[in-house]
Design an enzyme around this catalytic site. Structure first.
Site: not given
Length: 394
Positions: A222-224
Site C-alpha cells: 500500500f503506502e510507502q
C-alpha cells in the site's frame, strides 16, 4: 489488441480495427478483427501504415520476455485479409539466446529525411549466466530497408544488432556524468515514487533537504515513503546522507536498491527497543513466492545516538557492496558482497512476461508505529562507473 476473457483460444484474441472520426472525436462504424497473429501468440501493440498500395500492420508477439518478436503483415485493403511477412518475425532474438540484445519486440517504423528507414524497438540486455536484465526494458534502433517485394527487412536481421550506424554524432558525455541531486527546490524529475498521488503524505522538499515521512514497511502493498531513480548503468556508486532519530526497532530509513516489494536490498538507520540507533540491512529475494525477508548482519552495528550518517553502495556488474560512515569520517564497508543481479526483471515476480521496469536506487523511510517519523536526506549521488564486466559499455 482484443482481449477475450473466455480464452478461445487465447486471451490475446487479435487486432481489431474501427474507424476514428476526427471531427466528432470518437470511434464510429463497424468493428472487425483484422489479424489473429501467428502461432507465437500474444499478438498486441499494433501500428498501421500506408505505403504505396499496401497497408502494413506491425505488431508485437510472444510477450515482453525472451520470446518477444516484431511481426509484420500487409493487405491492399485496410479491412484485410492481412498476410504475414515471409520471415514471419522481422525482428526477434527468441531463437538466439547468445545475442547481446534479447527480448526484442514492440517495434515502430521511422523514415529519415535522407531516405533511410529504421525500426525502433524494445529490448533488454541481460547480464550473468542467469540472463537477468537489471536495466529493465530499453529502447534500441535497427537499420531497415524495403525489399523489391515491398516487404520491410531489418539489416542483418531478424536478430537485432548491438551496434548500428545512425545519423548524427555520438555524444555520451552526459550519460557518464555524475548526477549529484540536492534538494534546494522541487524534487528532480529523475525521481519516482510508488502509488501515492498526494505526495505531501510521503515526502516534501524543505530547508534544502528531502524529508520523507515514515509510512508502511518497504514490503507493503500500500503506502510507502520511497523516492528512487532508475538504475541506468550496469556499474555505479550511489550515496546519501541521512539525519534520522528512530525511537525503536519499528522505525527505519535509509538507502535502497529496489525492484519491488519482495525484491530489494535496504540499508537503514534503525533503533532498538530502548531507542539506541543501529544499522539494519533488510534483504528480500523474489525467487520465493512472496519474497524472503532476511536480516543478514550477524551482529548489529551500533551508531551514536545523534549525528548524520552517510550510506553508500557500489555495484560492479553483479556485485553489490554497502558502506556507511558518520559525518566527517571515511566510509566503512558493511556486510558481505551481495548479488545485485536479483534486482532485475527476471527476479521481479513475473519472470516470463510481466516484469520490465528494471532496478531503482533511492531513499526510503518506514514507521510501523504510525507516528510519521521524519527522515531528512541532505543529498543523493548517482555516479556511473565503467567496469570490465560491462561488455556492452566499456
Amino acid at each position: 489488441m482484443l482481449w477475450d476473457h473466455r480464452r478461445r483460444p487465447h486471451a490475446f484474441a487479435g487486432i481489431r480495427l474501427q474507424e476514428f472520426d476526427a471531427k466528432a472525436g470518437r470511434l464510429v462504424g463497424p468493428q472487425k478483427t483484422i489479424y489473429h497473429g501467428t502461432d507465437l501468440a500474444l499478438v498486441e501493440g499494433p501500428h498501421l501504415y500506408k505505403r504505396g498500395e499496401w497497408y502494413y500492420l506491425l505488431t508485437a508477439e510472444g510477450g515482453t520476455g525472451y520470446d518477444h518478436a516484431v511481426t509484420l503483415a500487409r493487405s491492399r485493403d485496410i479491412w484485410g485479409p492481412f498476410e504475414t511477412h515471409p520471415q514471419k518475425h522481422i525482428l526477434t532474438s527468441k531463437d538466439h539466446p547468445l545475442a547481446a540484445l534479447q527480448r526484442a519486440g514492440h517495434g515502430d517504423i521511422v523514415d529519415t529525411p535522407d531516405g533511410k528507414t529504421y525500426l525502433v524497438h524494445l529490448t533488454g540486455r541481460p547480464t550473468t549466466q542467469h540472463r537477468r536484465c537489471v536495466l529493465g526494458r530499453e529502447t534500441a534502433i535497427q537499420e531497415a530497408y524495403w525489399g523489391d517485394d515491398d516487404w520491410l527487412y531489418v539489416k542483418n536481421g531478424p536478430v537485432p544488432s548491438l551496434r548500428v550506424e545512425v545519423p548524427g554524432t555520438r555524444d555520451d558525455t552526459q550519460y557518464w556524468a555524475e548526477q549529484r541531486y540536492t534538494f534546494d527546490a522541487a524534487l528532480h524529475h529523475d525521481f519516482q515514487w510508488l502509488r501515492t498521488p498526494d505526495t505531501d503524505r510521503i515526502f516534501n522538499v524543505a530547508g534544502g533537504k528531502l524529508v520523507l515521512t515514515g509510512r508502511e514497511s518497504i514490503g507493503s502493498w500500500f503506502e510507502q515513503a520511497l523516492v528512487a531513480r532508475r538504475q541506468a548503468h550496469f556499474s555505479l556508486d550511489a550515496e546519501t546522507v541521512i539525519d534520522f532519530s528512530p525511537s525503536d526497532e519499528r522505525q527505519f530509513a535509509g538507502l535502497t536498491a529496489y525492484y519491488c516489494r519482495y525484491n530489494f536490498f535496504y540499508l537503514t538507520v534503525s533503533g532498538t527497543e530502548t531507542g539506541k540507533r543501529e544499522l539494519l540491512l533488510m534483504r528480500s529475494e523474489a525467487s520465493h513466492p512472496h519474497g524472503n525477508l532476511e536480516m543478514p548482519f550477524d551482529e548489529p552495528v551500533q551508531l551514536p545516538d545523534q549525528g548524520k550518517v552517510k550510506l553508500a553502495l557500489t555495484i560492479r556488474g553483479k556485485e553489490l557492496q554497502f558502506y556507511y560512515a558518520m559525518e566527517g569520517q571515511e566510509l566503512t564497508q558493511i556486510g558481505k558482497v551481495y548479488d545485485a543481479s536479483i534486482i532485475s526483471d527476471e527476479c521481479g515476480g513475473h519472470a516470463n512476461h510481466g516484469s520490465f521496469t528494471g532496478a531503482f536506487i533511492g531513499m526510503a523511510a518506514s514507521d510501523c508505529n504510525g507516528a510519521e517519523a521524519k527522515a531528512r536526506f541532505d543529498c543523493f549521488v548517482y555516479r556511473p562507473v565503467q567496469h570490465y564486466t560491462d561488455r556492452y559499455e566499456v
